[in-house]
Design a protein around this motif. Sequence first.
Motif, short mmCIF file in Angstrom:
data_model
loop_
_atom_site.label_atom_id
_atom_site.label_comp_id
_atom_site.label_asym_id
_atom_site.label_seq_id
_atom_site.Cartn_x
_atom_site.Cartn_y
_atom_site.Cartn_z
N GLU A 241 0.83 -1.20 0.00
CA GLU A 241 0.00 0.00 0.00
C GLU A 241 0.87 1.26 0.00
O GLU A 241 0.58 2.25 -0.68
CB GLU A 241 -0.92 0.00 1.22
N VAL A 242 1.95 1.24 0.76
CA VAL A 242 2.87 2.39 0.79
C VAL A 242 3.51 2.54 -0.58
O VAL A 242 3.67 3.67 -1.09
CB VAL A 242 3.93 2.20 1.91
N ALA A 243 3.88 1.46 -1.21
CA ALA A 243 4.50 1.52 -2.54
C ALA A 243 3.52 2.07 -3.56
O ALA A 243 3.88 2.88 -4.42
CB ALA A 243 4.99 0.14 -2.94
N VAL A 244 2.25 1.65 -3.46
CA VAL A 244 1.23 2.15 -4.38
C VAL A 244 1.04 3.64 -4.17
O VAL A 244 0.92 4.42 -5.13
CB VAL A 244 -0.09 1.36 -4.20
N ILE A 245 1.01 4.08 -2.92
CA ILE A 245 0.84 5.50 -2.61
C ILE A 245 2.04 6.29 -3.15
O ILE A 245 1.88 7.35 -3.76
CB ILE A 245 0.63 5.72 -1.10
N LEU A 246 3.24 5.76 -2.94
CA LEU A 246 4.44 6.45 -3.45
C LEU A 246 4.43 6.51 -4.97
O LEU A 246 4.76 7.55 -5.56
CB LEU A 246 5.71 5.73 -2.97
#
Length: 131
Positions: A4-9
């Motif tokens: 999820e953090v990677a998608v947000i980034l």
Amino acid sequence: MIFEVAVILLALLWALSVWYFLNYARRQREAVAHQQVIDAMRDQRIKDLNKRLDDYQNGSVRMGEAIHEVRAVVAGLPDRLERLEQHDPSSVTFTQAARLVSMGASVSELTETCGLTQAEAELMSKLHRSE
């Protein structure tokens, strides 16, 4: 969670890239519009200069034609002047009086030779001795 953090980034990076691209495209459009204004001003200046050059050329041509006409009129004047001077040999012209003064003739010689009045002879003497 890491996913999820990677998608947000990635989403933020994509949004930043889109914003950067749109900003770059806007600056390019502004640069093109500015260059078009400069080009239009340059083209107008070139047209103005071409018109001025044409005016100068036309004026030069007209002046050359006028000089040619004047030269044609003036070409015969020396012969005409000489004929007029020699027309009446009994009368001595002011030109001949000026020649006599340049050769050193006095005022009394001018009055006797040329038939000038005393005042005319003095004037001729003063005019042509000062040269």
